[in-house]
Write a protein that holds these residues in place. Structure first.
Motif, PDB file in Angstrom:
ATOM      1  N   GLN A  23     -49.884 -16.258  16.202  1.00 10.48           N
ATOM      2  CA  GLN A  23     -49.680 -14.905  16.702  1.00 10.48           C
ATOM      3  C   GLN A  23     -50.956 -14.065  16.634  1.00 10.48           C
ATOM      4  N   VAL A  24     -51.962 -14.515  15.920  1.00 13.19           N
ATOM      5  CA  VAL A  24     -53.246 -13.827  15.884  1.00 13.19           C
ATOM      6  C   VAL A  24     -54.082 -14.329  17.050  1.00 13.19           C
ATOM      7  N   GLN A  25     -54.404 -13.444  17.975  1.00 17.66           N
ATOM      8  CA  GLN A  25     -55.086 -13.856  19.196  1.00 17.66           C
ATOM      9  C   GLN A  25     -56.606 -13.769  19.107  1.00 17.66           C
ATOM     10  N   GLY A  26     -57.104 -13.093  18.086  1.00 18.19           N
ATOM     11  CA  GLY A  26     -58.556 -12.986  17.966  1.00 18.19           C
ATOM     12  C   GLY A  26     -58.959 -12.325  16.669  1.00 18.19           C
ATOM     13  N   ALA A  27     -60.169 -12.648  16.209  1.00 17.13           N
ATOM     14  CA  ALA A  27     -60.739 -12.036  15.005  1.00 17.13           C
ATOM     15  C   ALA A  27     -62.193 -11.703  15.292  1.00 17.13           C
ATOM     16  N   LEU A  28     -62.668 -10.601  14.714  1.00 22.00           N
ATOM     17  CA  LEU A  28     -64.027 -10.139  14.982  1.00 22.00           C
ATOM     18  C   LEU A  28     -64.628  -9.595  13.692  1.00 22.00           C
ATOM     19  N   ALA A  29     -65.641 -10.297  13.178  1.00 16.92           N
ATOM     20  CA  ALA A  29     -66.286  -9.882  11.944  1.00 16.92           C
ATOM     21  C   ALA A  29     -67.324  -8.807  12.228  1.00 16.92           C
ATOM     22  N   ASN A  30     -67.381  -7.810  11.357  1.00 16.17           N
ATOM     23  CA  ASN A  30     -68.408  -6.780  11.459  1.00 16.17           C
ATOM     24  C   ASN A  30     -69.760  -7.411  11.124  1.00 16.17           C
ATOM     25  N   PRO A  31     -70.797  -7.140  11.928  1.00 18.24           N
ATOM     26  CA  PRO A  31     -72.085  -7.823  11.714  1.00 18.24           C
ATOM     27  C   PRO A  31     -72.819  -7.414  10.441  1.00 18.24           C
ATOM     28  N   THR A  32     -72.500  -6.249   9.868  1.00 18.55           N
ATOM     29  CA  THR A  32     -73.246  -5.788   8.697  1.00 18.55           C
ATOM     30  C   THR A  32     -72.371  -5.403   7.509  1.00 18.55           C
ATOM     31  N   CYS A  33     -71.106  -5.121   7.744  1.00 12.90           N
ATOM     32  CA  CYS A  33     -70.212  -4.684   6.677  1.00 12.90           C
ATOM     33  C   CYS A  33     -69.109  -5.723   6.452  1.00 12.90           C
ATOM     34  N   PRO A  34     -68.522  -5.754   5.246  1.00 13.20           N
ATOM     35  CA  PRO A  34     -67.441  -6.717   4.971  1.00 13.20           C
ATOM     36  C   PRO A  34     -66.114  -6.284   5.578  1.00 13.20           C
ATOM     37  N   LEU A  35     -66.121  -6.112   6.905  1.00 12.58           N
ATOM     38  CA  LEU A  35     -64.915  -5.710   7.623  1.00 12.58           C
ATOM     39  C   LEU A  35     -64.551  -6.802   8.624  1.00 12.58           C
ATOM     40  N   LEU A  36     -63.262  -7.083   8.723  1.00 14.91           N
ATOM     41  CA  LEU A  36     -62.756  -8.079   9.664  1.00 14.91           C
ATOM     42  C   LEU A  36     -61.647  -7.458  10.498  1.00 14.91           C
ATOM     43  N   ALA A  37     -61.834  -7.474  11.817  1.00 15.09           N
ATOM     44  CA  ALA A  37     -60.812  -6.968  12.733  1.00 15.09           C
ATOM     45  C   ALA A  37     -60.018  -8.145  13.286  1.00 15.09           C
ATOM     46  N   VAL A  38     -58.713  -8.007  13.347  1.00 18.96           N
ATOM     47  CA  VAL A  38     -57.845  -9.019  13.940  1.00 18.96           C
ATOM     48  C   VAL A  38     -56.915  -8.327  14.928  1.00 18.96           C
ATOM     49  N   ARG A  39     -56.482  -9.095  15.926  1.00 17.67           N
ATOM     50  CA  ARG A  39     -55.626  -8.478  16.944  1.00 17.67           C
ATOM     51  C   ARG A  39     -54.585  -9.461  17.425  1.00 17.67           C
ATOM     52  N   ALA A  40     -53.480  -8.891  17.926  1.00 21.68           N
ATOM     53  CA  ALA A  40     -52.413  -9.655  18.550  1.00 21.68           C
ATOM     54  C   ALA A  40     -51.753  -8.735  19.564  1.00 21.68           C
ATOM     55  N   GLN A  45     -55.862  -4.578  13.679  1.00 19.60           N
ATOM     56  CA  GLN A  45     -55.963  -4.207  12.275  1.00 19.60           C
ATOM     57  C   GLN A  45     -57.357  -4.524  11.776  1.00 19.60           C
ATOM     58  N   VAL A  46     -57.857  -3.697  10.880  1.00 20.90           N
ATOM     59  CA  VAL A  46     -59.175  -3.896  10.285  1.00 20.90           C
ATOM     60  C   VAL A  46     -59.002  -4.020   8.784  1.00 20.90           C
ATOM     61  N   TYR A  47     -59.548  -5.101   8.217  1.00 16.78           N
ATOM     62  CA  TYR A  47     -59.427  -5.370   6.790  1.00 16.78           C
ATOM     63  C   TYR A  47     -60.775  -5.247   6.099  1.00 16.78           C
ATOM     64  N   ASP A  48     -60.733  -4.720   4.881  1.00 13.18           N
ATOM     65  CA  ASP A  48     -61.884  -4.750   3.995  1.00 13.18           C
ATOM     66  C   ASP A  48     -61.815  -6.094   3.261  1.00 13.18           C
ATOM     67  N   VAL A  49     -62.746  -7.003   3.590  1.00 14.49           N
ATOM     68  CA  VAL A  49     -62.696  -8.355   3.041  1.00 14.49           C
ATOM     69  C   VAL A  49     -62.961  -8.360   1.545  1.00 14.49           C
ATOM     70  N   ASP A  50     -63.903  -7.523   1.093  1.00 14.55           N
ATOM     71  CA  ASP A  50     -64.208  -7.483  -0.333  1.00 14.55           C
ATOM     72  C   ASP A  50     -63.008  -7.019  -1.158  1.00 14.55           C
ATOM     73  N   GLN A  51     -62.341  -5.985  -0.672  1.00 11.70           N
ATOM     74  CA  GLN A  51     -61.194  -5.430  -1.387  1.00 11.70           C
ATOM     75  C   GLN A  51     -59.888  -6.145  -1.051  1.00 11.70           C
ATOM     76  N   ARG A  52     -59.940  -6.998  -0.017  1.00 17.19           N
ATOM     77  CA  ARG A  52     -58.733  -7.690   0.458  1.00 17.19           C
ATOM     78  C   ARG A  52     -57.601  -6.703   0.728  1.00 17.19           C
ATOM     79  N   SER A  53     -57.944  -5.674   1.473  1.00 11.09           N
ATOM     80  CA  SER A  53     -56.961  -4.627   1.754  1.00 11.09           C
ATOM     81  C   SER A  53     -57.050  -4.203   3.213  1.00 11.09           C
ATOM     82  N   LEU A  54     -55.922  -3.716   3.728  1.00  9.22           N
ATOM     83  CA  LEU A  54     -55.867  -3.196   5.084  1.00  9.22           C
ATOM     84  C   LEU A  54     -56.522  -1.823   5.119  1.00  9.22           C
TER      85      LEU A  54
END
Length: 278
Positions: A23-40, A45-54
């Motif tokens: 159901q996750v159609q794509g993911a996009l990592a931020n080039p400089t910050c620990p942020l990961l965007a996912v979409r469906a 949604q954008v997640y803080d990878v370090d904090q493991r939080s939405l």
């Protein structure tokens, strides 16, 4: 506010994910910050990878067709009808401009804005009478005006042209020939680097559009390219799995230009720019 939807969890624990992987159609990592965007579909949604939080989420009015990180804190999102900028400091994405009707139904392949945030360019590819056609919608925020140009790729760098005291916004555009389709631009040292789908690499002068050099990097098809601003280079991924990293050595470029009498003016100008970089 966006609708409340199940979260797409990136956590690697024993908790069953609320959404299955397909159901996750794509993911996009931020080039400089620990942020990961996912979409469906319409949900992003954008997640803080370090904090493991939405960090943020939003449900758009239409499915997401293209997205890109404009800077560490801003995600650009393109739907079938509009272009939006989503600042991580704000809950709600902001509408920038409507997608031109000539780009409806076409595959969006690129979006960017210039350093002043006044000019924006949305590029798309489509088929017309069996031929691949590239269109770019150029938008000027100052007058809220749009124009569609028949080009396959575009860049909006700031460049100080000769005899100009200040840098100005430049528009670099490449048009598809009978055999090639342009990929992406790199503006550095007053030179534009163009990487095509068929791994042809061109160097051209920004001010005169004079082609300096061309070379076939590999006998393969490139399906993805990205700009590496930090190292002034291009990265490309081939269909065979090869990863290309292309950068320009300023001193080698000056040596090459010095051997070409027809490029004396260009050689002198690039040499001056190299001296400023050193």
């Amino acid at each position: 506010m966006g609708k409340t939807d199940p979260q797409i969890s990136p956590k690697k624990d024993q908790t069953p994910p609320s959404w299955t992987l397909h159901q996750v159609q794509g993911a996009l990592a931020n080039p400089t910050c620990p942020l990961l965007a996912v979409r469906a579909s319409q949900l992003a949604q954008v997640y803080d990878v370090d904090q493991r939080s939405l960090k943020s989420q939003w449900v758009f009015s239409h499915p997401i067709e293209h997205w890109v990180w404009l800077d560490p804190g801003t995600l650009a999102v393109v739907t079938e009808e509009e272009v939006l900028h989503w600042s991580m400091q704000r809950t709600k994405p902001r509408h920038q401009f409507s997608r031109h009707e000539r780009l409806w139904g076409m595959e969006v392949v690129g979006y960017q804005q210039d350093a002043s945030c006044m000019w924006m360019a949305l590029s798309a590819l489509g088929l017309e009478q069996g031929q691949v056609v590239g269109l770019t919608q150029l938008y000027w925020r100052g007058g809220q005006l749009s124009q569609v140009i028949e080009v396959q790729a575009m860049a909006l760098p700031h460049h100080r042209f000769s005899r100009n005291p200040q840098a100005s916004a430049a528009l670099l555009a490449a048009v598809r020939s009978n055999k090639e389709r342009t990929g992406q631009f790199l503006s550095h040292m007053g030179v534009a680097a163009i990487l095509t789908k068929h791994a042809l690499f061109f160097l051209a002068d920004v001010e005169t559009a004079q082609v300096i050099h061309r070379i076939q990097l590999v006998r393969d098809i490139l399906f993805a390219t990205i700009l590496d601003d930090k190292h002034h280079s291009l990265l490309g991924v081939c269909r065979s799995g090869k990863v290309l990293s292309i950068s320009i050595c300023p001193y080698r470029l000056c040596q090459y230009l010095a051997r070409r009498p027809a490029s004396l003016y260009l050689s002198q100008r690039v040499l001056q720019l190299v001296g400023q970089i050193s």
